[in-house]
Motif scaffolding. Sequence first.
Motif, PDB file in Angstrom:
ATOM      1  N   THR A 181       0.831  -1.204   0.000  1.00 53.46           N
ATOM      2  CA  THR A 181       0.000   0.000   0.000  1.00 53.46           C
ATOM      3  C   THR A 181       0.864   1.252   0.000  1.00 53.46           C
ATOM      4  OG1 THR A 181      -1.766  -1.136   1.213  1.00 53.46           O
ATOM      5  CG2 THR A 181      -1.803   1.255   1.251  1.00 53.46           C
ATOM      6  N   VAL A 182       1.899   1.247   0.795  1.00 53.18           N
ATOM      7  CA  VAL A 182       2.839   2.381   0.832  1.00 53.18           C
ATOM      8  C   VAL A 182       3.499   2.558  -0.533  1.00 53.18           C
ATOM      9  CG1 VAL A 182       4.984   3.253   1.846  1.00 53.18           C
ATOM     10  CG2 VAL A 182       3.248   2.190   3.311  1.00 53.18           C
ATOM     11  N   ASN A 183       3.856   1.439  -1.178  1.00 52.67           N
ATOM     12  CA  ASN A 183       4.468   1.516  -2.511  1.00 52.67           C
ATOM     13  C   ASN A 183       3.515   2.154  -3.524  1.00 52.67           C
ATOM     14  OD1 ASN A 183       6.750   0.228  -1.532  1.00 52.67           O
ATOM     15  ND2 ASN A 183       6.103  -1.803  -2.207  1.00 52.67           N
TER      16      ASN A 183
ATOM     17  N   ARG B 117      -0.588  -6.718  -7.359  1.00 52.55           N
ATOM     18  CA  ARG B 117      -0.063  -7.378  -6.151  1.00 52.55           C
ATOM     19  C   ARG B 117      -0.847  -6.935  -4.920  1.00 52.55           C
ATOM     20  NH1 ARG B 117       4.173  -6.866  -2.202  1.00 52.55           N
ATOM     21  NH2 ARG B 117       4.946  -8.953  -1.636  1.00 52.55           N
ATOM     22  N   LEU B 118      -1.212  -5.680  -4.865  1.00 53.96           N
ATOM     23  CA  LEU B 118      -1.983  -5.146  -3.741  1.00 53.96           C
ATOM     24  C   LEU B 118      -3.292  -5.915  -3.565  1.00 53.96           C
ATOM     25  CD1 LEU B 118      -2.221  -2.732  -1.648  1.00 53.96           C
ATOM     26  CD2 LEU B 118      -3.610  -1.614  -3.400  1.00 53.96           C
ATOM     27  N   LEU B 119      -4.021  -6.080  -4.654  1.00 58.40           N
ATOM     28  CA  LEU B 119      -5.305  -6.768  -4.593  1.00 58.40           C
ATOM     29  C   LEU B 119      -5.142  -8.256  -4.297  1.00 58.40           C
ATOM     30  CD1 LEU B 119      -7.137  -4.993  -7.561  1.00 58.40           C
ATOM     31  CD2 LEU B 119      -7.405  -4.589  -5.110  1.00 58.40           C
ATOM     32  N   GLY B 120      -4.055  -8.835  -4.800  1.00 59.81           N
ATOM     33  CA  GLY B 120      -3.783 -10.249  -4.533  1.00 59.81           C
ATOM     34  C   GLY B 120      -3.518 -10.498  -3.052  1.00 59.81           C
ATOM     35  N   LEU B 121      -2.713  -9.639  -2.442  1.00 58.87           N
ATOM     36  CA  LEU B 121      -2.421  -9.767  -1.016  1.00 58.87           C
ATOM     37  C   LEU B 121      -3.675  -9.537  -0.171  1.00 58.87           C
ATOM     38  CD1 LEU B 121       1.009  -7.891  -0.869  1.00 58.87           C
ATOM     39  CD2 LEU B 121       0.642 -10.325  -0.453  1.00 58.87           C
ATOM     40  N   LEU B 122      -4.505  -8.603  -0.607  1.00 58.31           N
ATOM     41  CA  LEU B 122      -5.743  -8.313   0.118  1.00 58.31           C
ATOM     42  C   LEU B 122      -6.666  -9.528   0.124  1.00 58.31           C
ATOM     43  CD1 LEU B 122      -7.634  -6.346   1.566  1.00 58.31           C
ATOM     44  CD2 LEU B 122      -8.455  -5.595  -0.688  1.00 58.31           C
ATOM     45  N   GLU B 123      -6.789 -10.196  -1.002  1.00 52.61           N
ATOM     46  CA  GLU B 123      -7.660 -11.376  -1.081  1.00 52.61           C
ATOM     47  C   GLU B 123      -7.145 -12.501  -0.186  1.00 52.61           C
ATOM     48  OE1 GLU B 123     -10.659 -11.741  -2.477  1.00 52.61           O
ATOM     49  OE2 GLU B 123     -10.432  -9.569  -2.767  1.00 52.61           O
ATOM     50  N   ILE B 124      -5.837 -12.678  -0.146  1.00 50.83           N
ATOM     51  CA  ILE B 124      -5.265 -13.712   0.730  1.00 50.83           C
ATOM     52  C   ILE B 124      -5.532 -13.380   2.186  1.00 50.83           C
ATOM     53  CG2 ILE B 124      -3.113 -14.760   1.530  1.00 50.83           C
ATOM     54  CD1 ILE B 124      -2.009 -14.419  -1.289  1.00 50.83           C
ATOM     55  N   LEU B 125      -5.359 -12.121   2.555  1.00 52.61           N
ATOM     56  CA  LEU B 125      -5.602 -11.704   3.939  1.00 52.61           C
ATOM     57  C   LEU B 125      -7.059 -11.930   4.328  1.00 52.61           C
ATOM     58  CD1 LEU B 125      -4.067 -10.206   6.330  1.00 52.61           C
ATOM     59  CD2 LEU B 125      -5.346  -8.189   5.608  1.00 52.61           C
TER      60      LEU B 125
END
Length: 213
Positions: free
Chosen positions: A95-97, A112-120
């Motif tokens: 998110t900072v990036n 990548r942001l959305l991918g990490l969000l879905e995993i979380l």
Amino acid sequence: MASTVAAQGVKNSGLIKVFWGDKELTTSLDAVPRIIDSRVYIPASLLQQAYIQVQLNKKTLSLNDTKTKYVKNLEILNSFRLGFLDYFDQLDQETVNVLTHVITKEEVDTTRLLGLLEILKENAKHPGVNGLAIIIDTPDGFTHTLDCAEQYNNAINSLLNFLKTDDEAELKAFNSERKKAIESYEILKNEYVRYINLSLSKYNEKSLIIKLP
């Protein structure tokens, strides 16, 4: 973390010393290890000092490793860290990036942001801490996983809306929801650290459970 119980005879004295790792287990005068017909017999009461729960029910002697559940706690907590806390850290860094690219007016890639969000979000549904052995009190801090994921989801949605509309209200909403998510994350992290320390303390605790005559 496993230790081995070893017995050794003391030459000419007939005494037997029993060790749990490097620690010698002590015996009473009426319950000492003996060699009978070339076999070593160890009083069950000694095993209590080796963190083994000893229970005698009529003619059945039950042995249970009392430390196993605390080792299991450490395994569960490590999985929680890998599956949730670490992904939150990665998500927040990404998110900072993205924000950096926004500020510098560079092209933004949110894949990548959305991918990490879905995993979380998926991992928040099944944090895997239900099997924790309770120590002192219930680890209620872990109930914040869904809140944390939902708050960060709201933050990302506001950020994406800001990228589309350049509406500062969306940016303020992003900051507000991200702050809430981080607060929930801190509660989760503190509970994780607390239960890690409690489990380690219990594992290293030296106590006798049952004394057998």
